[in-house]
Design a protein around this motif. Structure first.
Motif, PDB file in Angstrom:
ATOM      1  N   HIS A 237      -1.507  17.029  59.208  1.00 41.02           N
ATOM      2  CA  HIS A 237      -2.022  15.784  59.766  1.00 41.02           C
ATOM      3  C   HIS A 237      -2.895  16.192  60.947  1.00 41.02           C
ATOM      4  O   HIS A 237      -2.403  16.807  61.896  1.00 41.02           O
TER       5      HIS A 237
ATOM      6  N   PHE B 164      -5.497  15.234  63.980  1.00 43.82           N
ATOM      7  CA  PHE B 164      -5.920  14.172  64.887  1.00 43.82           C
ATOM      8  C   PHE B 164      -7.115  14.653  65.703  1.00 43.82           C
ATOM      9  O   PHE B 164      -7.029  15.667  66.392  1.00 43.82           O
TER      10      PHE B 164
ATOM     11  N   CYS C 288     -11.090  10.985  69.831  1.00 39.77           N
ATOM     12  CA  CYS C 288     -12.359  10.245  69.762  1.00 39.77           C
ATOM     13  C   CYS C 288     -12.477   9.297  70.952  1.00 39.77           C
ATOM     14  O   CYS C 288     -13.153   8.275  70.898  1.00 39.77           O
TER      15      CYS C 288
ATOM     16  N   GLN D 133     -15.365  14.019  63.099  1.00 37.86           N
ATOM     17  CA  GLN D 133     -14.149  13.518  62.452  1.00 37.86           C
ATOM     18  C   GLN D 133     -14.493  12.902  61.107  1.00 37.86           C
ATOM     19  O   GLN D 133     -13.822  13.154  60.107  1.00 37.86           O
ATOM     20  N   THR D 134     -15.572  12.133  61.071  1.00 35.86           N
ATOM     21  CA  THR D 134     -16.026  11.540  59.811  1.00 35.86           C
ATOM     22  C   THR D 134     -16.410  12.636  58.825  1.00 35.86           C
ATOM     23  O   THR D 134     -16.066  12.570  57.640  1.00 35.86           O
TER      24      THR D 134
ATOM     25  N   LYS E 263     -13.214  14.231  57.449  1.00 37.12           N
ATOM     26  CA  LYS E 263     -12.564  13.318  56.504  1.00 37.12           C
ATOM     27  C   LYS E 263     -13.278  13.349  55.146  1.00 37.12           C
ATOM     28  O   LYS E 263     -12.630  13.422  54.093  1.00 37.12           O
TER      29      LYS E 263
ATOM     30  N   LYS F 159      -7.184  15.381  50.003  1.00 41.83           N
ATOM     31  CA  LYS F 159      -6.747  14.140  50.649  1.00 41.83           C
ATOM     32  C   LYS F 159      -5.532  13.565  49.929  1.00 41.83           C
ATOM     33  O   LYS F 159      -5.473  13.567  48.708  1.00 41.83           O
TER      34      LYS F 159
ATOM     35  N   ARG G 219      -4.305  14.754  55.956  1.00 39.90           N
ATOM     36  CA  ARG G 219      -4.730  13.455  56.483  1.00 39.90           C
ATOM     37  C   ARG G 219      -5.544  13.714  57.739  1.00 39.90           C
ATOM     38  O   ARG G 219      -5.113  14.449  58.626  1.00 39.90           O
ATOM     39  N   ILE G 220      -6.735  13.127  57.819  1.00 36.74           N
ATOM     40  CA  ILE G 220      -7.615  13.246  58.987  1.00 36.74           C
ATOM     41  C   ILE G 220      -7.627  11.895  59.685  1.00 36.74           C
ATOM     42  O   ILE G 220      -7.934  10.881  59.064  1.00 36.74           O
ATOM     43  N   ASN G 221      -7.311  11.881  60.983  1.00 36.12           N
ATOM     44  CA  ASN G 221      -7.258  10.641  61.748  1.00 36.12           C
ATOM     45  C   ASN G 221      -8.037  10.736  63.055  1.00 36.12           C
ATOM     46  O   ASN G 221      -8.172  11.812  63.622  1.00 36.12           O
ATOM     47  N   LYS G 222      -8.496   9.580  63.528  1.00 35.19           N
ATOM     48  CA  LYS G 222      -9.016   9.442  64.880  1.00 35.19           C
ATOM     49  C   LYS G 222      -7.823   9.212  65.792  1.00 35.19           C
ATOM     50  O   LYS G 222      -6.844   8.578  65.399  1.00 35.19           O
ATOM     51  N   ALA G 223      -7.928   9.693  67.002  1.00 34.22           N
ATOM     52  CA  ALA G 223      -6.894   9.441  68.009  1.00 34.22           C
ATOM     53  C   ALA G 223      -7.574   8.966  69.277  1.00 34.22           C
ATOM     54  O   ALA G 223      -8.759   9.235  69.501  1.00 34.22           O
TER      55      ALA G 223
END
Length: 102
Positions: A7, A9, A12, A31-32, A35, A44, A50-54
């Motif tokens: 995972h 993070f 951003c 980040q985009t 992803k 994915k 999993r790629i997320n913004k934090a």
């Protein structure tokens, strides 16, 4: 067992003008990119990545930054080549990218 193998993070966070922040250093765009690359590589989803913004990860002075869990490895990065290296080396092959580690 975790739902995701990794995972990731990306900080951003956007701070006030004149203050150092990851968003001002290209974190949102990268980040985009990460992803999209994970999806294109078929990595994915459940049991994978999993790629997320934090929001603020409180390391903006070293930024832009991302953290990979459950490995608890923090990276700084500057461009797509750095993101590609993190994906290839760490997320796909389990090797920490020492030159980007913070």
């Amino acid at each position: 067992m975790s739902y995701f193998k990794h995972h990731v993070f990306f900080c951003c966070n956007q701070r006030a003008e004149g203050e150092t922040c990851c968003a001002a250093l290209g974190a949102v765009e990268l980040q985009t990119y990460a992803k999209d690359r994970i999806a294109a590589l078929g990595l994915k989803g459940k049991g994978q990545v999993r790629i997320n913004k934090a929001g603020c990860l409180d390391r903006c002075d070293e930024g832009p930054v991302l953290v990979v869990y459950p490995d608890n490895v923090w990276y700084s990065f500057v461009d797509k080549a750095d993101i590609d290296e993190i994906i290839s080396e760490h997320l796909q092959n389990g090797r920490i990218v020492e030159r980007l580690k913070i």
